[in-house]
Design an enzyme around this catalytic site. Structure first.
Site, PDB file in Angstrom:
ATOM      1  N   GLY A   1       0.817  -1.216   0.000  1.00  0.00           N
ATOM      2  CA  GLY A   1       0.000   0.000   0.000  1.00  0.00           C
ATOM      3  C   GLY A   1       0.847   1.259   0.000  1.00  0.00           C
TER       4      GLY A   1
ATOM      5  N   GLU B   1      11.095   3.240   5.531  1.00  0.00           N
ATOM      6  CA  GLU B   1      10.974   1.778   5.543  1.00  0.00           C
ATOM      7  C   GLU B   1      12.016   1.206   6.495  1.00  0.00           C
ATOM      8  OE1 GLU B   1       8.893  -0.776   4.401  1.00  0.00           O
ATOM      9  OE2 GLU B   1      10.341  -1.826   5.678  1.00  0.00           O
TER      10      GLU B   1
ATOM     11  N   CYS C   1       4.710  -8.618   1.106  1.00  0.00           N
ATOM     12  CA  CYS C   1       4.384  -9.387  -0.101  1.00  0.00           C
ATOM     13  C   CYS C   1       5.651  -9.754  -0.873  1.00  0.00           C
ATOM     14  CB  CYS C   1       3.435  -8.564  -0.972  1.00  0.00           C
ATOM     15  SG  CYS C   1       2.960  -9.411  -2.474  1.00  0.00           S
TER      16      CYS C   1
ATOM     17  N   CYS D   1       3.696 -13.139  -0.342  1.00  0.00           N
ATOM     18  CA  CYS D   1       3.183 -13.690  -1.612  1.00  0.00           C
ATOM     19  C   CYS D   1       4.266 -14.185  -2.566  1.00  0.00           C
ATOM     20  CB  CYS D   1       2.377 -12.641  -2.373  1.00  0.00           C
ATOM     21  SG  CYS D   1       1.650 -11.315  -1.416  1.00  0.00           S
TER      22      CYS D   1
ATOM     23  N   LYS E   1       6.762 -16.983  -1.274  1.00  0.00           N
ATOM     24  CA  LYS E   1       5.920 -18.155  -1.006  1.00  0.00           C
ATOM     25  C   LYS E   1       5.544 -18.849  -2.312  1.00  0.00           C
ATOM     26  CE  LYS E   1       1.647 -17.672  -1.155  1.00  0.00           C
ATOM     27  NZ  LYS E   1       0.369 -17.023  -0.815  1.00  0.00           N
TER      28      LYS E   1
ATOM     29  N   ALA F   1      10.134   4.406  11.810  1.00  0.00           N
ATOM     30  CA  ALA F   1       9.520   5.711  12.077  1.00  0.00           C
ATOM     31  C   ALA F   1       8.597   5.648  13.280  1.00  0.00           C
ATOM     32  CB  ALA F   1       8.727   6.157  10.852  1.00  0.00           C
TER      33      ALA F   1
ATOM     34  N   GLY G   1      -4.627 -23.003  11.056  1.00  0.00           N
ATOM     35  CA  GLY G   1      -5.597 -23.532  10.104  1.00  0.00           C
ATOM     36  C   GLY G   1      -5.954 -22.547   9.014  1.00  0.00           C
TER      37      GLY G   1
ATOM     38  N   TYR H   1      -4.854 -19.772   5.699  1.00  0.00           N
ATOM     39  CA  TYR H   1      -4.258 -20.051   4.393  1.00  0.00           C
ATOM     40  C   TYR H   1      -2.735 -20.166   4.455  1.00  0.00           C
ATOM     41  CZ  TYR H   1      -2.732 -15.223   3.245  1.00  0.00           C
ATOM     42  OH  TYR H   1      -2.094 -14.017   3.207  1.00  0.00           O
TER      43      TYR H   1
ATOM     44  N   GLU I   1      -0.744 -23.493   3.214  1.00  0.00           N
ATOM     45  CA  GLU I   1       0.224 -23.306   2.128  1.00  0.00           C
ATOM     46  C   GLU I   1       1.601 -23.842   2.541  1.00  0.00           C
ATOM     47  OE1 GLU I   1      -1.637 -19.444  -0.215  1.00  0.00           O
ATOM     48  OE2 GLU I   1      -0.091 -19.095   1.270  1.00  0.00           O
TER      49      GLU I   1
ATOM     50  N   ALA J   1      -7.083 -16.689  -3.806  1.00  0.00           N
ATOM     51  CA  ALA J   1      -6.499 -18.020  -4.022  1.00  0.00           C
ATOM     52  C   ALA J   1      -5.780 -18.461  -2.758  1.00  0.00           C
ATOM     53  CB  ALA J   1      -5.516 -17.986  -5.177  1.00  0.00           C
TER      54      ALA J   1
ATOM     55  N   HIS K   1     -12.062 -26.373 -24.169  1.00  0.00           N
ATOM     56  CA  HIS K   1     -12.044 -27.831 -24.057  1.00  0.00           C
ATOM     57  C   HIS K   1     -10.720 -28.400 -24.550  1.00  0.00           C
ATOM     58  CE1 HIS K   1     -13.805 -31.797 -23.752  1.00  0.00           C
ATOM     59  NE2 HIS K   1     -13.275 -32.079 -24.925  1.00  0.00           N
TER      60      HIS K   1
ATOM     61  N   GLU L   1     -13.876 -25.380 -17.901  1.00  0.00           N
ATOM     62  CA  GLU L   1     -15.136 -25.468 -18.654  1.00  0.00           C
ATOM     63  C   GLU L   1     -16.281 -26.003 -17.785  1.00  0.00           C
ATOM     64  OE1 GLU L   1     -15.347 -28.241 -21.993  1.00  0.00           O
ATOM     65  OE2 GLU L   1     -13.801 -29.501 -21.082  1.00  0.00           O
TER      66      GLU L   1
HETATM   67  P1  FAD Z   1       3.266  -4.580   4.154  1.00  0.00           P
HETATM   68  O1  FAD Z   1       3.400  -5.053   2.778  1.00  0.00           O
HETATM   69  O2  FAD Z   1       3.438  -5.533   5.255  1.00  0.00           O
HETATM   70  O3  FAD Z   1       4.290  -3.384   4.311  1.00  0.00           O
HETATM   71  C1  FAD Z   1       4.497  -2.729   5.540  1.00  0.00           C
HETATM   72  C2  FAD Z   1       5.934  -2.232   5.573  1.00  0.00           C
HETATM   73  O4  FAD Z   1       6.042  -1.315   6.650  1.00  0.00           O
HETATM   74  C3  FAD Z   1       6.941  -3.327   5.838  1.00  0.00           C
HETATM   75  O5  FAD Z   1       7.929  -3.312   4.839  1.00  0.00           O
HETATM   76  C4  FAD Z   1       7.536  -2.987   7.213  1.00  0.00           C
HETATM   77  O6  FAD Z   1       8.908  -3.307   7.308  1.00  0.00           O
HETATM   78  C5  FAD Z   1       7.322  -1.497   7.258  1.00  0.00           C
HETATM   79  N1  FAD Z   1       7.225  -0.937   8.606  1.00  0.00           N
HETATM   80  C6  FAD Z   1       6.502  -1.417   9.650  1.00  0.00           C
HETATM   81  N2  FAD Z   1       6.599  -0.574  10.701  1.00  0.00           N
HETATM   82  C7  FAD Z   1       7.400   0.440  10.291  1.00  0.00           C
HETATM   83  C8  FAD Z   1       7.858   1.638  10.915  1.00  0.00           C
HETATM   84  N3  FAD Z   1       7.451   1.978  12.163  1.00  0.00           N
HETATM   85  N4  FAD Z   1       8.691   2.455  10.215  1.00  0.00           N
HETATM   86  C9  FAD Z   1       9.068   2.144   8.943  1.00  0.00           C
HETATM   87  N5  FAD Z   1       8.648   1.041   8.310  1.00  0.00           N
HETATM   88  C10 FAD Z   1       7.801   0.214   8.971  1.00  0.00           C
HETATM   89  N6  FAD Z   1      -1.476 -11.501  -0.007  1.00  0.00           N
HETATM   90  C11 FAD Z   1      -1.972 -11.812  -1.235  1.00  0.00           C
HETATM   91  O7  FAD Z   1      -2.706 -10.999  -1.808  1.00  0.00           O
HETATM   92  N7  FAD Z   1      -1.655 -12.995  -1.849  1.00  0.00           N
HETATM   93  C12 FAD Z   1      -0.843 -13.910  -1.277  1.00  0.00           C
HETATM   94  O8  FAD Z   1      -0.578 -14.969  -1.856  1.00  0.00           O
HETATM   95  C13 FAD Z   1      -0.302 -13.614   0.003  1.00  0.00           C
HETATM   96  N8  FAD Z   1       0.532 -14.474   0.605  1.00  0.00           N
HETATM   97  C14 FAD Z   1       1.079 -14.158   1.819  1.00  0.00           C
HETATM   98  C15 FAD Z   1       1.947 -15.068   2.399  1.00  0.00           C
HETATM   99  C16 FAD Z   1       2.505 -14.791   3.626  1.00  0.00           C
HETATM  100  C17 FAD Z   1       3.452 -15.781   4.242  1.00  0.00           C
HETATM  101  C18 FAD Z   1       2.208 -13.549   4.274  1.00  0.00           C
HETATM  102  C19 FAD Z   1       2.818 -13.208   5.598  1.00  0.00           C
HETATM  103  C20 FAD Z   1       1.352 -12.635   3.702  1.00  0.00           C
HETATM  104  C21 FAD Z   1       0.771 -12.925   2.470  1.00  0.00           C
HETATM  105  N9  FAD Z   1      -0.113 -12.060   1.837  1.00  0.00           N
HETATM  106  C22 FAD Z   1      -0.651 -12.379   0.614  1.00  0.00           C
HETATM  107  C23 FAD Z   1      -0.555 -10.813   2.512  1.00  0.00           C
HETATM  108  C24 FAD Z   1       0.158  -9.577   1.949  1.00  0.00           C
HETATM  109  O9  FAD Z   1       1.545  -9.769   2.016  1.00  0.00           O
HETATM  110  C25 FAD Z   1      -0.255  -8.351   2.742  1.00  0.00           C
HETATM  111  O10 FAD Z   1      -1.662  -8.251   2.763  1.00  0.00           O
HETATM  112  C26 FAD Z   1       0.311  -7.064   2.166  1.00  0.00           C
HETATM  113  O11 FAD Z   1       1.711  -7.111   2.098  1.00  0.00           O
HETATM  114  C27 FAD Z   1      -0.129  -5.864   3.012  1.00  0.00           C
HETATM  115  O12 FAD Z   1       0.429  -4.693   2.506  1.00  0.00           O
HETATM  116  P2  FAD Z   1       0.677  -3.449   3.460  1.00  0.00           P
HETATM  117  O13 FAD Z   1       1.094  -2.328   2.575  1.00  0.00           O
HETATM  118  O14 FAD Z   1      -0.479  -3.244   4.339  1.00  0.00           O
HETATM  119  O15 FAD Z   1       1.868  -3.880   4.423  1.00  0.00           O
END
Ligand code: FAD
Length: 456
Positions: free
Chosen positions: A15, A34, A42, A47, A50, A114, A174, A176, A180, A343, A438, A443
């Site tokens: 995000g 960061e 992700c 994601c 994985k 931060a 239990g 995803y 996985e 998925a 097919h 299908e």
């Molecule tokens: P994040 O991507 O988690 O990013 C947050 C960032 O903020 C991190 O880099 C962290 O280091 C940083 N941060 C935290 N606190 C601070 C701070 N105070 N100062 C500076 N930086 C900070 N989603 C899917 O859609 N498909 C999948 O197949 C899937 N598989 C997944 C498998 C696993 C094992 C996991 C753990 C998650 C999976 N997800 C999957 C979920 C997906 O990764 C998250 O929903 C997504 O990354 C959320 O995005 P975000 O921007 O909210 O946070």
């Protein structure tokens, strides 16, 4: 009052990166802090790595299945460090792409953790930064319950960097991520057990999908233990910190494992952010936001896993785009969380979009269910006894398809297209009028007839 930045983003994950990049492209002066690696969960520990592991694990079954197609038996061996390190190289390549993308867009990247000083000021490594708007996109972190010996378990974070592959592993959970990783370890040839305290894995999914998938996991070799909870863990030999772990189950049984993975949920990663200093309120541990992702402090916004609505990457990105529209176009509308295709990259995979049978029932809807359970064509020669489930829910009041579910090869790919159909309001008649591909499993979704109606 003037600030150093128009927008300061905390967290360069799914995000945060999207919001920073687009806001900078639209003329905002943006910085993103960061604490770890660019791309967030992700890209680094979710994601992407994985899915690379899932691809690796699929070969574990593929070699034996190839014999029926004329391939002679190969003595295949699996080298964990090769996959782990190739994966890490790929992730580092992606980190570089994120770095370039942000820099090119004019976003200033600040490495470090931060925390809030006040509603317009954050501090990173002793340096303060001020901004008109602050976006909290810090994601979530694994939750491991505080039982005796919890420190002996690993979370999904560590699974991507294990020094060596265990011979025998216990996955606890239990959801995803648990199923996985059970599939990944099992595919790599690890003796894998999956313990879950409930009656069935994948709570929240359609009940037929849950039952069918768990049966397939067992057939593929995972030792599934339902209604099983862990009391405590200890080292088999206190002098061997990386040695075997003895698990005591709540029924008193004890068993030794080389690795215990806890995949028991994720919680918003708000530790140390000092949210109080900015007056930011929480709701059940997640940052509370309104429909425009505004927190209780008007100039501070939050999205993604930290608001704990739907913890998926495309949702975090979608929320970021909705926020951009709100900031730059004044578009204040509810983000649409309905009909999100999902998925589960287990083995076999699951694809799902729309309502489960139980959700449709709970809404008091008048609906019918088409369902098929069959052996995919590939497995007529592969020797595998894997089966495939397809399921379609149709609203009787208007013929609209309200749910599609699948367990079987390519389910994650197939469900994306079905997601478009559901989003567009397609009816069963539209599905029937669509020519099938097919021969394929997909299908099935356009050929359901009266004979496939489920008796309910
Ligand atoms: P994040 O991507 O988690 O990013 C947050 C960032 O903020 C991190 O880099 C962290 O280091 C940083 N941060 C935290 N606190 C601070 C701070 N105070 N100062 C500076 N930086 C900070 N989603 C899917 O859609 N498909 C999948 O197949 C899937 N598989 C997944 C498998 C696993 C094992 C996991 C753990 C998650 C999976 N997800 C999957 C979920 C997906 O990764 C998250 O929903 C997504 O990354 C959320 O995005 P975000 O921007 O909210 O946070």
């Amino acid at each position: 009052m003037s600030y150093q930045y128009d927008l300061f983003v905390i967290g360069a994950g799914s995000g945060g990166v999207r919001a920073s990049r687009i806001a900078a492209g639209k003329g905002y002066k943006v910085a993103v802090a960061e604490a770890s690696a660019l791309g967030g969960t992700c890209v680094n520990i979710g994601c992407v790595p994985k899915k690379l592991f899932v691809y690796g694990a699929e070969y574990g079954h593929g070699f034996s299945e190839a014999e029926g197609f004329g391939w002679s038996k190969q003595e295949a061996t699996f080298d964990w460090p090769t996959l782990r390190d190739n994966k890490t190289k790929e992730i580092e390549r992606l980190n570089g792409i994120y770095q370039n993308m942000l820099t090119k867009a004019g976003v200033e990247i600040i490495n470090g953790y931060a925390k809030f000083i006040d509603a317009h000021t954050v501090e990173v490594d002793g340096q303060t930064y001020t901004a008109e708007k602050i976006l909290v996109a810090v994601g979530a972190k694994p939750y491991i319950p505080a039982i005796d010996g919890a420190e002996l378990a690993v979370s999904s974070n560590e699974m991507f960097y294990l020094d060596k592959l265990p011979k025998k592993a216990l996955v606890v959970g239990g959801g995803y991520i648990a199923v996985e990783f059970a599939g990944i370890l099992n595919g790599f040839g690890v003796d894998t057990s999956l313990a879950y305290r409930g009656d069935q894995v994948l709570r929240g999914f359609d009940q037929d999908v849950r039952d069918f998938a768990s049966n397939e996991y067992v057939k593929s070799g995972v030792d599934l233990r339902l209604n099983t909870d862990i009391q405590s863990m200890r080292l088999a030999d206190a002098s061997q910190a990386d040695g075997a772990r003895i698990v005591t189950f709540k029924d008193g049984r004890e068993e030794s494992f080389d690795l215990i993975l806890y995949a028991t949920g994720r919680v918003p990663y708000i530790d140390g952010l000092n949210l109080d200093a900015a007056g930011i309120e929480l709701d059940k541990g997640a940052i509370k936001v309104n429909k425009n992702f505004e927190t209780s402090t008007a100039n501070v916004f939050a999205l993604g896993d930290v608001i704990n609505r739907v913890q998926l990457t495309p949702v975090a990105i979608g929320e970021a785009m909705a926020l951009i529209q709100y900031w730059f176009e004044g578009a204040s509308k509810d983000y649409d969380y309905d009909n999100i295709p999902t998925a589960v990259f287990s083995q076999p995979p699951i694809g799902t979009v729309g309502l489960s049978e139980q959700e449709a029932e709970a809404r008091g809807m008048d609906f019918r269910v088409y369902q098929g359970d069959f052996r995919a064509m590939k497995h007529t020669l592969s020797g595998s006894d894997a089966r495939c489930l397809t399921k379609l829910l149709v609203d009787n009041s208007n013929d609209k398809v309200i749910g599609c579910h699948m367990v079987g090869d390519y389910a994650g790919e197939i469900i994306q297209g079905l997601g478009i159909a559901i989003k567009a309001g397609a009816t069963k008649a539209d599905f029937d009028a669509t020519v099938g591909v097919h021969p394929s499993t997909a299908e099935e979704f356009v050929t359901f007839s009266e004979g496939s109606l489920k008796k309910r």
